[in-house]
Scaffold this active site. Structure first.
Site, short mmCIF file in Angstrom:
data_model
loop_
_atom_site.label_atom_id
_atom_site.label_comp_id
_atom_site.label_asym_id
_atom_site.label_seq_id
_atom_site.Cartn_x
_atom_site.Cartn_y
_atom_site.Cartn_z
N ASP A 148 -22.16 33.72 -31.65
CA ASP A 148 -23.13 34.73 -32.06
C ASP A 148 -22.43 36.09 -31.97
O ASP A 148 -21.30 36.20 -31.48
CB ASP A 148 -24.42 34.65 -31.22
C1 BGC Z 1 -28.46 36.92 -33.76
C2 BGC Z 1 -28.14 35.79 -34.71
C3 BGC Z 1 -27.75 36.36 -36.04
C4 BGC Z 1 -26.56 37.28 -35.84
C5 BGC Z 1 -26.01 37.87 -37.13
C6 BGC Z 1 -27.37 37.98 -33.71
O1 BGC Z 1 -27.76 39.11 -33.03
O2 BGC Z 1 -28.68 36.39 -32.48
O3 BGC Z 1 -29.24 34.93 -34.81
O4 BGC Z 1 -27.46 35.34 -36.94
O5 BGC Z 1 -26.95 38.34 -35.00
O6 BGC Z 1 -26.85 38.83 -37.66
#
Ligand code: BGC
Length: 710
Positions: free
Chosen positions: A245
């Protein structure tokens, strides 16, 4: 490929969605083969130029893969995932994600960070909005639907996008519903609850997985070998790639699990986390780690192959560019599917005296901060949906001249605490026959990092409802929110409650059709709806405990005699003030018609291990109107070598019946479907007694049947 290029493939870079310009150093990095993927590149020319540099000027000419959070629609926004789960209709979910894929691919996006499969039993957690709720079976069915929709029949088709099952794992179990928090999940719950939808995602062919931010039992997910290697790769045979993530590798320093970014990179790489999102610890340290023999180039090769395999499957080597023609955005077909999804997601929770549907003869006062809030009704994670295309409930009613409406928002936005506009709202209520109050949460109040400790209607909404009730006019409360809302202060003041979630672009027309009876509501709750925050976590599939509630013996604290003897109160598992029941159970949702279930039957009362069992039920629509009903099959394994939940959803089927029509449904399952991850760390089905219920919701035990597995 050089070592640098291999490391480059593991790098996902991008911009925050707030930044418009493409930094020039990114182009240079692509030219050197230092980047494998981008996220949030939304300028089509930028995407094309970056891809051109990658396939024409970089050393090995490997195409980039562009990613984006396309969560519940790209431009045409469907209901939030929690709402889509309430449809109990995987076909609609599949069609919606297919549409999202075709729309997103016109911007060069070939990879979405969805579906989110975190089991969510805590509505304080803002991200419950992005989930399919509390049930592992329902979430698994939805997982397959999303993945099949995004990826289509052929991942290499230019309109297919790779799915990403996230967040692996335990993110929904964040302590206290506080985002990013610790998840302590024992082995039993991990396998029997949290992992199940992710296994379904592997079976459905999800091209990628994303690790979660949280630590799981002390080990951050992004370096958790047990889940990433032992389970995902070795046990399940996943052959796609895993992305971290956003910064989750380097955040292991904050977790206190790595002393610096180099150690964080080492730990993540050793767990075979293939691609790093946004942070650059692999880029900065992988080479040294290999030189110092803390990681091997062979292992890096495995990671790179995982990534390239998906790029090949996406057809990017043959066809790296995209067709920017985007006349399909917001097409009539897309809008009608978004409306259908909103219709099926809407849950009718209360309908005293059949106040709904509202007939044309009635004069309607439309009030409330969500009646005409085009941005808010789109919900969380809608970077690309434009409010200019949203049709609000007010728009939908205004468009139909056969309805007599008056409008006053009463409150400018959901958190508005001012009563300045109350007088006008009360005035229009007085001169109408019925009040439609559109309440809820703005989009920003749910989603990532948007947890709440109180779950009531924010601002002065309850106060305004109280004032409106004094007019004596019936009130229909329509809620648009990213989570269940506690209604204790106002439930008795309103005559009907409709849960619309954040219903998306076409929420307005869908709600108008439901409110006016063009369509009968058919949504069912994918999550237990608490009365009070203090009851959380509360889910239907809990264990029985040694002292389950005996309803007849429960004494509310207001009825306890003064100076009562310590153990005179039944001593069962309950709250003295909130009791033991939620406001509404999982699977609950009313209709404008009345369905009866009869003639429950089972193919054998003494099935043998390996048999297929059929439970059948006759469902009759006793009303006059055509309507849909989700018939649910639950089971309970009465005695286990590990304690088992008091009920587990085993199957469901959504059917449509004309007025007066009956249908017999056959639910089939195998004895393997009754298995659980047992004390010996194996999936087992144990012989013994079982109960099954064909039910309207998780608390409905009218149609019960027992069997003994030999
Ligand atoms: C989130 C993810 C997301 C990623 C990209 C993160 O802060 O937890 O679910 O896909 O950002 O935007």
């Amino acid at each position: 490929m050089s070592l640098e290029e291999k490391i480059g493939q593991t790098a996902q870079r991008g911009k925050s969605s707030r930044v418009k310009e493409l930094p020039s150093e990114l182009k240079e990095a692509v030219r050197k083969g230092e980047i494998g993927s981008f996220l949030n590149i939304m300028d089509k020319n930028d995407a094309k130029e970056l891809q051109r540099i990658a396939v024409e000027e970089s050393p090995s000419k490997i195409p980039l893969i562009f990613a984006r959070d396309v969560i519940h629609g790209f431009k045409t926004i469907f209901p939030i995932p929690l709402g889509q789960a309430a449809s109990f209709n995987p076909q609609i979910v599949k069609e919606g994600s297919r549409i999202a894929a075709t729309e997103a691919s016109t911007s060069g996006i070939r990879w979405t960070f969805a579906p989110m499969l975190d089991i969510s039993r805590d509505p304080r957690w803002g991200r419950i909005a992005e989930s399919a709720g509390e049930d592992p079976y329902l979430t698994s069915i939805m997982a397959k639907a999303y993945i099949n929709g995004f990826q289509g029949d052929d991942l290499s088709s230019p309109t297919s996008i790779a799915a990403c099952a996230k967040h692996f794992i335990g993110y929904g179990a964040a302590e206290g519903g506080r985002d990013y928090n610790t998840a302590n999940i024992n082995e039993n719950s991990l396998h029997n609850t949290y992992l199940k939808p992710f296994k379904a995602a592997v079976d459905a062919g999800s091209a990628t997985f994303m690790t979660s931010f949280n630590d799981l039992n002390g080990v951050p997910a992004s370096a958790n070998k047990y889940i990433l290697k032992d389970i995902l790769r070795d046990k399940w045979g996943f052959d796609g790639f895993v992305v971290s993530d956003w910064n989750s590798i380097i955040e292991m320093v904050n977790h206190g699990f790595a002393k610096d970014q180099k150690e964080a990179a080492k730990k993540a790489a050793n767990a075979m986390l293939d691609m790093e999102m946004t942070s650059t610890s692999y880029q900065d340290h992988m080479k040294t780690l290999i030189e110092e023999k803390k990681f091997s180039e062979n292992e890096l090769d495995v990671m790179v192959k995982n990534i390239l395999r998906i790029k090949f499957r996406l057809g990017l080597f043959d066809n790296p560019y995209f067709d920017p023609k985007d006349d399909i955005l917001y097409s009539e077909h897309h809008l009608s599917k978004a409306k259908e999804a909103a219709l099926e997601s809407t849950v009718l929770l209360k309908n005293n005296n059949n106040i709904l549907p509202i007939s044309k003869s009635k004069k309607i006062a439309i009030i409330g901060p969500l009646a005409n809030a085009p941005h808010e009704q789109l919900g969380t994670w809608t970077f690309d949906g434009e409010k200019e295309h949203t049709v609000t409930p007010l728009d939908a009613f205004k468009k139909d001249e056969s309805y007599k409406i008056l409008y006053s928002d009463g409150l400018s936005y959901s958190r508005d605490k001012s009563n300045k506009k109350f007088a006008e709202a009360i005035q229009i209520a007085r001169s109408s026959d019925v009040v439609l109050f559109f309440a809820g949460e703005e989009a920003i109040l749910s989603g990532e990092a948007h947890s709440r400790a109180n779950l009531n209607l924010p601002g002065a909404q309850e106060e305004l409802i109280n004032e409106l009730q004094k007019t004596g006019k019936p009130i229909v409360l329509v809620i648009m929110a990213g989570r269940p809302i506690t209604l204790g202060n106002i439930l008795d003041k309103v005559d009907a409650v409709v849960m619309a979630w954040h219903p998306g672009t076409m929420g307005g027309p869908a709600l108008k059709d439901i409110i006016t009876g063009v369509v009968t509501p058919s949504g069912k709750l994918p999550v237990t709806w608490p009365k009070e925050v203090g009851q959380i976590p509360m889910h239907y599939n809990h264990k029985n405990t040694g002292r389950p509630v005996i309803p007849e013996e429960f004494v509310h604290m207001d009825s306890i005699p003064i100076a009562a003897w310590q153990s005179s109160l039944g001593n069962t598992s309950h709250y003295l003030d909130a009791g033991y029941l939620p406001q509404y159970p999982f699977g609950y949702g009313l209709s404008y018609t009345n369905f009866t279930y009869s003639d429950i039957n089972i193919s054998s009362k003494t099935p043998k291990m390996g048999d297929t069992i059929t439970v059948s039920i006759k469902v009759t629509n006793n009303g006059e109107i055509k309507a849909k009903e989700t018939v649910q099959l639950y089971f309970r394994d009465m005695v286990g070598s590990l304690t088992r939940p008091i009920k587990e959803l085993l199957r469901f089927e959504k059917i449509e019946l004309a007025g007066g029509e009956s249908k017999t449904i056959d639910f089939q399952f195998s004895t393997e479907d009754l298995s659980f991850y047992g004390p010996d760390k194996k999936w087992i089905t144990e012989s013994g007694d079982f109960k099954v219920w064909v039910a309207k919701h998780a608390h409905d035990e009218t149609n019960e049947i027992e069997f003994t597995l030999e």
